[in-house]
Design a protein around this motif. Structure first.
Motif, PDB file in Angstrom:
ATOM      1  N   SER A  38     -16.714  -0.504  40.840  1.00  0.00           N
ATOM      2  CA  SER A  38     -16.324   0.890  40.589  1.00  0.00           C
ATOM      3  C   SER A  38     -14.892   0.993  40.088  1.00  0.00           C
ATOM      4  O   SER A  38     -14.549   1.927  39.358  1.00  0.00           O
ATOM      5  CB  SER A  38     -16.512   1.734  41.843  1.00  0.00           C
ATOM      6  OG  SER A  38     -15.693   1.259  42.892  1.00  0.00           O
ATOM      7  N   ASP A  39     -14.037   0.036  40.447  1.00  0.00           N
ATOM      8  CA  ASP A  39     -12.654   0.036  39.964  1.00  0.00           C
ATOM      9  C   ASP A  39     -12.590  -0.138  38.450  1.00  0.00           C
ATOM     10  O   ASP A  39     -11.662   0.351  37.805  1.00  0.00           O
ATOM     11  CB  ASP A  39     -11.841  -1.069  40.639  1.00  0.00           C
ATOM     12  CG  ASP A  39     -11.664  -0.841  42.130  1.00  0.00           C
ATOM     13  OD1 ASP A  39     -11.787   0.313  42.587  1.00  0.00           O
ATOM     14  OD2 ASP A  39     -11.413  -1.829  42.844  1.00  0.00           O
ATOM     15  N   LEU A  41     -14.407   1.275  36.351  1.00  0.00           N
ATOM     16  CA  LEU A  41     -14.633   2.587  35.747  1.00  0.00           C
ATOM     17  C   LEU A  41     -13.507   3.563  36.035  1.00  0.00           C
ATOM     18  O   LEU A  41     -13.215   4.435  35.220  1.00  0.00           O
ATOM     19  CB  LEU A  41     -15.958   3.170  36.253  1.00  0.00           C
ATOM     20  CG  LEU A  41     -17.188   2.324  35.973  1.00  0.00           C
ATOM     21  CD1 LEU A  41     -18.399   2.938  36.641  1.00  0.00           C
ATOM     22  CD2 LEU A  41     -17.406   2.181  34.487  1.00  0.00           C
ATOM     23  N   THR A  42     -12.868   3.429  37.185  1.00  0.00           N
ATOM     24  CA  THR A  42     -11.883   4.435  37.588  1.00  0.00           C
ATOM     25  C   THR A  42     -10.433   4.010  37.404  1.00  0.00           C
ATOM     26  O   THR A  42      -9.602   4.835  37.064  1.00  0.00           O
ATOM     27  CB  THR A  42     -12.097   4.831  39.060  1.00  0.00           C
ATOM     28  OG1 THR A  42     -12.013   3.654  39.872  1.00  0.00           O
ATOM     29  CG2 THR A  42     -13.456   5.478  39.258  1.00  0.00           C
ATOM     30  N   GLU A  45      -7.858   1.722  32.362  1.00  0.00           N
ATOM     31  CA  GLU A  45      -7.652   2.785  31.369  1.00  0.00           C
ATOM     32  C   GLU A  45      -8.447   2.603  30.084  1.00  0.00           C
ATOM     33  O   GLU A  45      -8.554   3.527  29.292  1.00  0.00           O
ATOM     34  CB  GLU A  45      -6.166   2.896  31.046  1.00  0.00           C
ATOM     35  CG  GLU A  45      -5.346   3.356  32.233  1.00  0.00           C
ATOM     36  CD  GLU A  45      -3.875   3.487  31.903  1.00  0.00           C
ATOM     37  OE1 GLU A  45      -3.515   3.446  30.704  1.00  0.00           O
ATOM     38  OE2 GLU A  45      -3.082   3.629  32.829  1.00  0.00           O
ATOM     39  N   LYS A  68     -17.510   3.908  28.359  1.00  0.00           N
ATOM     40  CA  LYS A  68     -17.721   4.356  29.741  1.00  0.00           C
ATOM     41  C   LYS A  68     -18.269   5.778  29.818  1.00  0.00           C
ATOM     42  O   LYS A  68     -18.976   6.113  30.766  1.00  0.00           O
ATOM     43  CB  LYS A  68     -16.418   4.283  30.521  1.00  0.00           C
ATOM     44  CG  LYS A  68     -15.925   2.891  30.764  1.00  0.00           C
ATOM     45  CD  LYS A  68     -14.602   2.955  31.496  1.00  0.00           C
ATOM     46  CE  LYS A  68     -13.953   1.610  31.603  1.00  0.00           C
ATOM     47  NZ  LYS A  68     -12.626   1.710  32.237  1.00  0.00           N
TER      48      LYS A  68
END
Length: 78
Positions: A38-39, A41-42, A45, A68
């Motif tokens: 998940s990192d 995607l979040t 940058e 994304k």
């Protein structure tokens, strides 16, 4: 500053992802040690997720750069 080997460690994780158009892609993503999928995607940058050894339709073991914004979900295969 000298980069250490640990700065370049990799950990490939098998995933399945679905795009907004309905395509399902199986492959692997490279994450850093102590990082979650998940990192990618979040925290990252970059607008693209790099998937290696990707299988999609007639394409086998390819490298795909997936925007994304077009990903509906990702499922880790751990």
């Amino acid at each position: 500053m000298v980069d250490s080997k640990s700065d370049y460690e990799t950990d490939y994780r098998a995933i399945t992802l679905k795009t907004i158009e309905g395509s399902t892609i199986n492959g692997k993503v490279n994450i850093s040690p102590n990082q979650r999928i998940s990192d990618l995607l979040t925290l990252n940058e970059s607008p693209f997720l790099v998937v290696v050894d990707a299988n999609y339709g007639d394409f086998k073991e390819k490298v795909l750069f997936i925007n994304k914004a077009y990903i509906v979900w990702i499922e880790p295969e751990d």
